[in-house]
Scaffold this active site. Structure first.
Site, PDB file in Angstrom:
ATOM      1  N   LYS A 140       0.862  -1.178   0.000  1.00 25.61           N
ATOM      2  CA  LYS A 140       0.000   0.000   0.000  1.00 25.61           C
ATOM      3  C   LYS A 140       0.901   1.232   0.000  1.00 25.61           C
ATOM      4  O   LYS A 140       1.978   1.217   0.589  1.00 25.61           O
ATOM      5  CB  LYS A 140      -0.899   0.021   1.241  1.00 25.61           C
ATOM      6  CG  LYS A 140      -1.877  -1.148   1.312  1.00 25.61           C
ATOM      7  CD  LYS A 140      -2.659  -1.109   2.616  1.00 25.61           C
ATOM      8  CE  LYS A 140      -3.579  -2.326   2.729  1.00 25.61           C
ATOM      9  NZ  LYS A 140      -4.301  -2.355   4.030  1.00 25.61           N
ATOM     10  N   ARG A 149       6.323   1.471   6.981  1.00 25.19           N
ATOM     11  CA  ARG A 149       5.718   0.751   8.110  1.00 25.19           C
ATOM     12  C   ARG A 149       6.435  -0.587   8.227  1.00 25.19           C
ATOM     13  O   ARG A 149       6.572  -1.338   7.270  1.00 25.19           O
ATOM     14  CB  ARG A 149       4.231   0.533   7.864  1.00 25.19           C
ATOM     15  CG  ARG A 149       3.522  -0.269   8.952  1.00 25.19           C
ATOM     16  CD  ARG A 149       3.111  -1.617   8.438  1.00 25.19           C
ATOM     17  NE  ARG A 149       2.332  -2.374   9.424  1.00 25.19           N
ATOM     18  CZ  ARG A 149       1.628  -3.451   9.137  1.00 25.19           C
ATOM     19  NH1 ARG A 149       1.582  -3.913   7.900  1.00 25.19           N
ATOM     20  NH2 ARG A 149       0.980  -4.103  10.077  1.00 25.19           N
ATOM     21  N   ASP A 163       5.129  -1.226  14.255  1.00 29.15           N
ATOM     22  CA  ASP A 163       3.861  -1.612  14.890  1.00 29.15           C
ATOM     23  C   ASP A 163       4.031  -1.880  16.384  1.00 29.15           C
ATOM     24  O   ASP A 163       3.118  -1.661  17.171  1.00 29.15           O
ATOM     25  CB  ASP A 163       3.312  -2.888  14.239  1.00 29.15           C
ATOM     26  CG  ASP A 163       2.427  -2.583  13.047  1.00 29.15           C
ATOM     27  OD1 ASP A 163       2.499  -1.461  12.517  1.00 29.15           O
ATOM     28  OD2 ASP A 163       1.655  -3.471  12.644  1.00 29.15           O
ATOM     29  N   LEU A 170     -10.083  -2.639  14.899  1.00 30.57           N
ATOM     30  CA  LEU A 170     -11.003  -3.693  14.478  1.00 30.57           C
ATOM     31  C   LEU A 170     -10.992  -3.819  12.964  1.00 30.57           C
ATOM     32  O   LEU A 170     -11.491  -2.958  12.237  1.00 30.57           O
ATOM     33  CB  LEU A 170     -12.422  -3.386  14.977  1.00 30.57           C
ATOM     34  CG  LEU A 170     -12.566  -3.262  16.503  1.00 30.57           C
ATOM     35  CD1 LEU A 170     -13.981  -2.864  16.878  1.00 30.57           C
ATOM     36  CD2 LEU A 170     -12.174  -4.566  17.179  1.00 30.57           C
ATOM     37  N   GLY A 171     -10.382  -4.897  12.484  1.00 32.44           N
ATOM     38  CA  GLY A 171     -10.363  -5.225  11.073  1.00 32.44           C
ATOM     39  C   GLY A 171     -10.365  -6.730  10.970  1.00 32.44           C
ATOM     40  O   GLY A 171     -10.870  -7.419  11.865  1.00 32.44           O
TER      41      GLY A 171
END
Length: 249
Positions: free
Chosen positions: A14, A90, A147, A208-209
């Site tokens: 992404k 990331r 993360d 929430l995914g």
């Protein structure tokens, strides 16, 4: 100032390009199914999607195709890659060594490599994206955001397991927590909404995914989280069972 943000997953990339003069998004997109022989790039500019087939592309080739698309005369938003003045990456796992955002150098790359056993699906992809971007843009600063970093403030009572001490000291078995970039952003945004300094808010934040986690935040810092050594632990998720009684097995 224009910056390029890259998020390499196990089979996807992404990206977004920001113009930091007004923090606007110039372009964004997604490469999916890398390594399958059926990879595809979806490139969005002004709400319009441009789809490009990328057969047999891997992460390195995926980044190269993205940069070529960003500078394409018809659908690109940059005259050249030289317009990019910074790149943010990331990275899933920084372990106990990388607990805040850092400018990437050889020592940082080596630490990310050392964390591969703790994140075998993600850190290799993160590394491939970093190395491809640094090769294409060697003169601009590259920064890694982890993360796991937000959860580095958890006390031992929250991150240690009830297992022999040498499991932790010799094999790094502990709760690390994930989704830290999301929990950090949500907590800071909630502080803005409440009209309070970030270090004065106590919150429960929920990511929430398909993967989900919950974080306890005290004074703006993570003090506990539901995910553990891996992203399997915690609440029930789309493709992960979360916590179950070990006797079930």
């Amino acid at each position: 100032m224009k910056i390029f943000i890259v998020n390499c997953g196990s089979s996807s990339i992404k990206y977004q390009v920001f113009d930091m003069t007004d923090e606007s998004v110039l372009a964004k997109g997604l490469v999916e199914r890398l390594g399958s022989g059926e990879a595809e790039l979806e490139h969005y500019v002004d709400g319009e999607c441009h789809e490009i087939k990328l057969p047999a592309a891997n992460h390195t080739e995926g980044v190269q195709h993205i940069l070529a698309t960003l500078t394409d005369p018809k659908i690109g938003v940059l005259a050249s890659v030289d317009e990019i003045q910074g790149v943010g990456h990331r990275v899933v796992h920084g372990g106990e060594a990388l607990t805040e955002s850092v400018r990437i150098d050889e020592a940082v790359l080596e630490t990310i490599r050392q964390m591969i056993p703790l994140a075998p699906l993600h850190n290799p992809a993160n590394l491939a994206g970093i190395e491809a971007a640094m090769s294409a843009m060697p003169s601009v600063p590259h920064v890694a955001v982890f993360d796991t970093a937000f959860h580095a403030t958890m006390p031992p009572a929250a991150f240690r397991y009830a297992v022999p001490e040498d499991w932790y000291t010799d094999h790094f078995v502990r709760r690390y927590g994930f989704h830290g970039t999301s929990h950090r952003f949500v907590s800071q945004r909630m502080a803005e909404i409440l009209g309070k300094p970030a270090d004065e808010v106590n919150l429960i934040t929920c990511h929430l995914g398909n993967g989900g986690s919950i974080c306890a935040i005290q004074g703006g810092k993570s003090v506990d989280t539901s995910m553990g050594l891996t992203p399997l632990e915690g609440i029930v998720m789309g493709t992960r069972c979360g916590d179950i009684d070990p006797a079930i097995i």
